[in-house]
Each structure stands twice: as structure tokens, then as C-alpha cells.
Design a protein around this motif. Sequence first.
Motif, PDB file in Angstrom:
ATOM      1  N   PRO A   9     -24.599 -13.787  39.527  1.00 59.34           N
ATOM      2  CA  PRO A   9     -25.157 -15.590  40.281  1.00 59.34           C
ATOM      3  C   PRO A   9     -25.147 -16.104  39.090  1.00 59.34           C
ATOM      4  CG  PRO A   9     -27.032 -14.012  41.227  1.00 59.34           C
ATOM      5  CD  PRO A   9     -25.739 -13.173  39.883  1.00 59.34           C
ATOM      6  N   GLY A  10     -25.016 -17.222  38.799  1.00 59.27           N
ATOM      7  CA  GLY A  10     -24.221 -18.358  37.841  1.00 59.27           C
ATOM      8  C   GLY A  10     -25.587 -18.470  37.290  1.00 59.27           C
ATOM      9  N   PHE A  11     -25.620 -18.987  35.956  1.00 58.69           N
ATOM     10  CA  PHE A  11     -26.505 -18.515  35.309  1.00 58.69           C
ATOM     11  C   PHE A  11     -27.150 -20.054  35.524  1.00 58.69           C
ATOM     12  CE2 PHE A  11     -24.429 -15.936  32.322  1.00 58.69           C
ATOM     13  CZ  PHE A  11     -25.073 -15.542  32.632  1.00 58.69           C
ATOM     14  N   ILE A  12     -28.854 -20.593  35.433  1.00 61.40           N
ATOM     15  CA  ILE A  12     -28.851 -21.209  35.075  1.00 61.40           C
ATOM     16  C   ILE A  12     -30.437 -21.756  34.261  1.00 61.40           C
ATOM     17  CG2 ILE A  12     -31.335 -22.646  36.591  1.00 61.40           C
ATOM     18  CD1 ILE A  12     -31.015 -21.215  39.206  1.00 61.40           C
ATOM     19  N   ASN A  13     -30.244 -23.178  33.314  1.00 66.45           N
ATOM     20  CA  ASN A  13     -30.523 -23.186  32.458  1.00 66.45           C
ATOM     21  C   ASN A  13     -31.014 -24.642  32.966  1.00 66.45           C
ATOM     22  OD1 ASN A  13     -30.747 -24.519  30.034  1.00 66.45           O
ATOM     23  ND2 ASN A  13     -28.579 -24.938  29.343  1.00 66.45           N
ATOM     24  N   ALA A  14     -32.828 -23.915  32.269  1.00 68.79           N
ATOM     25  CA  ALA A  14     -33.989 -24.741  33.086  1.00 68.79           C
ATOM     26  C   ALA A  14     -34.988 -25.499  32.344  1.00 68.79           C
ATOM     27  CB  ALA A  14     -34.919 -23.472  33.970  1.00 68.79           C
ATOM     28  N   HIS A  15     -34.182 -25.703  31.141  1.00 64.51           N
ATOM     29  CA  HIS A  15     -34.628 -26.462  30.201  1.00 64.51           C
ATOM     30  C   HIS A  15     -33.155 -26.904  28.788  1.00 64.51           C
ATOM     31  CE1 HIS A  15     -37.228 -28.932  27.716  1.00 64.51           C
ATOM     32  NE2 HIS A  15     -36.836 -28.494  27.192  1.00 64.51           N
ATOM     33  N   THR A  16     -32.844 -28.087  29.550  1.00 58.36           N
ATOM     34  CA  THR A  16     -32.007 -28.934  28.054  1.00 58.36           C
ATOM     35  C   THR A  16     -32.141 -30.456  28.086  1.00 58.36           C
ATOM     36  OG1 THR A  16     -30.204 -28.393  26.860  1.00 58.36           O
ATOM     37  CG2 THR A  16     -30.536 -28.919  29.764  1.00 58.36           C
ATOM     38  N   HIS A  17     -31.377 -30.832  27.019  1.00 62.45           N
ATOM     39  CA  HIS A  17     -30.864 -32.305  26.760  1.00 62.45           C
ATOM     40  C   HIS A  17     -29.599 -32.485  26.512  1.00 62.45           C
ATOM     41  CE1 HIS A  17     -35.378 -32.184  25.722  1.00 62.45           C
ATOM     42  NE2 HIS A  17     -35.260 -31.010  25.289  1.00 62.45           N
ATOM     43  N   GLU A  37     -19.618 -26.741  27.620  1.00 61.74           N
ATOM     44  CA  GLU A  37     -20.326 -26.253  27.155  1.00 61.74           C
ATOM     45  C   GLU A  37     -20.356 -25.283  28.293  1.00 61.74           C
ATOM     46  OE1 GLU A  37     -22.866 -24.532  23.289  1.00 61.74           O
ATOM     47  OE2 GLU A  37     -23.032 -26.504  23.725  1.00 61.74           O
ATOM     48  N   MET A  38     -21.385 -25.255  29.062  1.00 62.64           N
ATOM     49  CA  MET A  38     -22.098 -24.755  29.412  1.00 62.64           C
ATOM     50  C   MET A  38     -21.175 -24.222  30.963  1.00 62.64           C
ATOM     51  SD  MET A  38     -25.575 -26.671  30.801  1.00 62.64           S
ATOM     52  CE  MET A  38     -24.544 -28.397  31.331  1.00 62.64           C
ATOM     53  N   ILE A  39     -20.367 -25.049  30.878  1.00 67.28           N
ATOM     54  CA  ILE A  39     -19.326 -23.883  31.939  1.00 67.28           C
ATOM     55  C   ILE A  39     -18.497 -23.085  31.795  1.00 67.28           C
ATOM     56  CG2 ILE A  39     -17.181 -24.390  33.391  1.00 67.28           C
ATOM     57  CD1 ILE A  39     -17.803 -27.514  33.994  1.00 67.28           C
ATOM     58  N   LYS A  40     -18.464 -23.515  30.366  1.00 67.70           N
ATOM     59  CA  LYS A  40     -17.757 -22.097  29.459  1.00 67.70           C
ATOM     60  C   LYS A  40     -18.073 -20.663  29.141  1.00 67.70           C
ATOM     61  CE  LYS A  40     -14.035 -22.494  27.032  1.00 67.70           C
ATOM     62  NZ  LYS A  40     -13.024 -22.808  26.032  1.00 67.70           N
ATOM     63  N   SER A  41     -19.199 -20.715  29.386  1.00 70.26           N
ATOM     64  CA  SER A  41     -20.589 -19.313  29.328  1.00 70.26           C
ATOM     65  C   SER A  41     -20.943 -19.470  30.323  1.00 70.26           C
ATOM     66  CB  SER A  41     -21.583 -19.963  28.178  1.00 70.26           C
ATOM     67  OG  SER A  41     -22.091 -21.447  28.234  1.00 70.26           O
ATOM     68  N   GLY A  42     -20.753 -20.267  31.384  1.00 72.65           N
ATOM     69  CA  GLY A  42     -21.671 -19.294  32.497  1.00 72.65           C
ATOM     70  C   GLY A  42     -22.233 -19.614  33.854  1.00 72.65           C
ATOM     71  N   THR A  43     -23.054 -21.316  33.188  1.00 71.58           N
ATOM     72  CA  THR A  43     -24.184 -22.041  33.767  1.00 71.58           C
ATOM     73  C   THR A  43     -23.173 -22.688  34.613  1.00 71.58           C
ATOM     74  OG1 THR A  43     -25.318 -22.198  32.003  1.00 71.58           O
ATOM     75  CG2 THR A  43     -25.662 -24.306  33.477  1.00 71.58           C
ATOM     76  N   THR A  44     -24.517 -22.324  35.584  1.00 68.52           N
ATOM     77  CA  THR A  44     -23.701 -23.778  37.291  1.00 68.52           C
ATOM     78  C   THR A  44     -25.121 -24.748  37.804  1.00 68.52           C
ATOM     79  OG1 THR A  44     -24.942 -21.906  38.540  1.00 68.52           O
ATOM     80  CG2 THR A  44     -22.186 -20.764  38.034  1.00 68.52           C
ATOM     81  N   THR A  45     -26.433 -24.235  36.955  1.00 65.05           N
ATOM     82  CA  THR A  45     -27.290 -25.060  37.309  1.00 65.05           C
ATOM     83  C   THR A  45     -27.422 -25.557  36.005  1.00 65.05           C
ATOM     84  OG1 THR A  45     -27.137 -24.261  39.793  1.00 65.05           O
ATOM     85  CG2 THR A  45     -29.271 -26.200  38.122  1.00 65.05           C
ATOM     86  N   PHE A  46     -28.001 -27.267  35.874  1.00 63.94           N
ATOM     87  CA  PHE A  46     -29.112 -27.068  34.916  1.00 63.94           C
ATOM     88  C   PHE A  46     -30.087 -27.813  34.733  1.00 63.94           C
ATOM     89  CE2 PHE A  46     -25.902 -30.165  34.946  1.00 63.94           C
ATOM     90  CZ  PHE A  46     -27.132 -31.418  34.656  1.00 63.94           C
TER      91      PHE A  46
END
Length: 425
Positions: A53-61, A106-115
Motif C-alpha cells: 500500500p502507498g505510504f501515508i505521510n500523516a503530518h507535513t508542511h 520528493e514524496m512521489i519518488k519515495s513512495g508516498t501516495t497520500t499526505f
Amino acid sequence: MLIKNISVLDVENGKVIEGLDIYIKGNLISDIGKDLHIDDSEVIDGKNKLALPGFINAHTHLGMSLLRNYADDYKLKEWLEEKIWPIEAKLDPEDIYIGTLLSMVEMIKSGTTTFCDMYYEMERVAEATIESGLRGMITRGLGDLMGPPSPEERLAGMKKLYDDYNGKGEGRLKVFPGPHAIYTSTDKFLKDTVKLAKECGNRIHIHLSETESEVKDSLRDRGMTPIAFCDSLGLLDQPTIAAHCTHITDEEIDLVKNKEFFPVYNPTSNLKLASGFTPVKKMLDGGLKVCIGTDGDSSNNNLNMVEEIHIASVVNKAVEKDATALKAIDVIKMATINGARAFGINAGEIKIGKLADITIFNLNSVNFTPRNNLISAICYSASSEDVDTVIVDGRVLMRNRKLLTLNEEEIIKKAQEKMDALLKR
């Protein structure tokens, strides 16, 4: 789209299943099995690859990527008040838009799908999200102790953001309030934000118990710890995405264990700002659904979820003096299914009927060789360079490490130009 002959990580059961086919129809996973044959499907060869499953970055700016490496090696209060807030005051909407696009590369290239992003000029963040194809939880940072505009204007702006963008991008955008913290808001403003949350997304995103000083100040000024104080306001009656929780107490864990309370572990930021060590094991043992976030580029200083997972996997072993304190599959759950639960999205697992948000790793790499334990490899040896393909909502955003929705070279060029201009203002 048909992904053929791929290894699949079953997050819920903590195992890898070899040689599966995944059929994606529209934005959903329609079928999973062996030797599937669907006519007129785009075929992706999954040989020597792992789907999870795509990674979910649950807190960022996201907009803070322009400030990467701008102000480091300061204490949090000094870092915020003397370095970050003054230059943030000079940012314009276009700066934040370009900075957000840089973060999305940066997020896409490290596997994040949701932020989940908390910042301002969130209209531009929403537009960048639609452009990139990512799934975004858009939360405007709110507080009435941070200068103009007025509290009423801040809340009205949040309501307009919700009306204009919630559900846009084929449903990929969710919008809800993000009160910055209890120390940047009066009690009345926080209560008004709770009322607004009931109209806008029924969720709240907030920094909580990030530092010892925040907890001490809350006890002095309100007679309660930050989390207990938020509960007294009714804030925790909504699903709450609580960034950091570095200094959550045993009593608070007991207080929130039956609520929809989702702590977000930000290991790199907490380490770099010396905020402390989040008691992840205690929270998991207490039944809390802990998520993972990178925080922003100026305090991390990257949005690389593969690296964040690695650090999250090892730090608590040392803090607890227990090599079994946090297992690899626990951390992967924090970065996937727990995040999906926090945001109420039908993702976080590779199962029939789930959203087709999938990250594919190339196993034909040094980091995965030999293939002794692929779950361990994700946490302990993988690199973001091993992320081969990223799919969000059934759409390929990156294939063979080539971005398909964003122009990486142009965004890097514009980001540097924006920062050069910002430093001259």
C-alpha cells in the motif's frame, strides 16, 4: 490496468504473497489472483517487484520545502520565532505553490501516495495536489495569536477552502481545520474551530505535546496537560490527527484509547529539534493507532517516507532498550493502514475493493539482496531509490522512476529561483 506476477505485502497479516496479479478498474482494486487475463488492460510486469500500500505521510508542511537547510541547529522556540516565522511572513502564494510541487516530487519518488498538510495559502496546495495526482488531506493552519488576519477572517477562510476544494480532484482532496497548537490559539478560538470542524470534514489536525515546555506551560496556564485540555474543549470528540505527541502521558493514553485519536510519530523532526522520544510502544500497547509523518522540510530536512520508516523502526528499540519493542510490520502498518484509518479513506491495504493507491519496489537491487525477509528489507535496508512505480487512484504517477504528472527538472529550477528571490525581500 493489470499488474502481472508481482509479490504483494499483506499488511494486516504481516506476510508476503508471491506471484499475484492485481487488476485495477477505475480507481479501485477490482481483482487479485493468479494468472488473471483481462482483455484491453494496460499490463505492468511485476516480476522482481514488490507491491505494498502507498505510504501515508500523516503530518507535513509541504510549502516549507523552500526552507530546507535554511535554519538548522537551533532550539525549537528560537528556530520558530527567530528564523522560521520571520521568513515565512515573506512567502507569497506562488512561493508556496512551487515549494509544494517540489515536496510532491520528493514524496512521489519515495513512495508516498497520500499526505496530510498543515500550512497556509492552501488553495495553491490544493491546486498542486490536483495537478500532481496525489491524494491530499488539506488542513489550513489556524490560530488567533499569530497576528492578522482576524480570528473571524481565519475561520471564514477555512470554511471557504472547504466549500471550494473538499472532494475535488476526483475525490482525492479532503479538507478540514488544522488549529496549529494550543499555544497559538486562545481557548475561545479553539472552541470556535471545533464548531467549524463539525461543518468541515468532521476532523481536526493539530500539533500536541511536542515539547516539554508546551506541557509545562499548559499545566501552568490551564491546569491540564495539552491533550487533557483539548478533551475538555470537546476537540477530541472529532477524529483527531495529533502531530508529535512526544510527551503524551500514561493518563492521556488511557483518556484517548477509546476515541478516534491518531498520534503521528515524527521521529526525524523530534530527534533533530531535540523534542524528545515519542513513547510509541506505550501508545501501541494502549491500543492507539499510531501513524507516521515526516514533518516539514525545514525540520526534517526531507519528506522521504522510506527513510522515516527506517528511523522509526530503530529509534524506539534503543529508547526502550528492547530489540523487540517495535517490529518492522508494526512500522509499516503505521505508515499505511493506520494512516488510512486516521483520514477515513478506503486505502492502506492491497485488497479487492480498496483504492488503487500502490507503491511498487524494485527487488532487483543491492538493498533487497538477498531476499531473506522483504518486510524487514522495507524497514531496515530499502532506499527511496528502490521505489520503481507509484499508483494513486488507479493512475500511474511514476513508472521506472520517471515522473509522469510533474516536470521534475522545471520544478527544481523554479524552486531555486523562488528561494533566491525570497532571500532578497
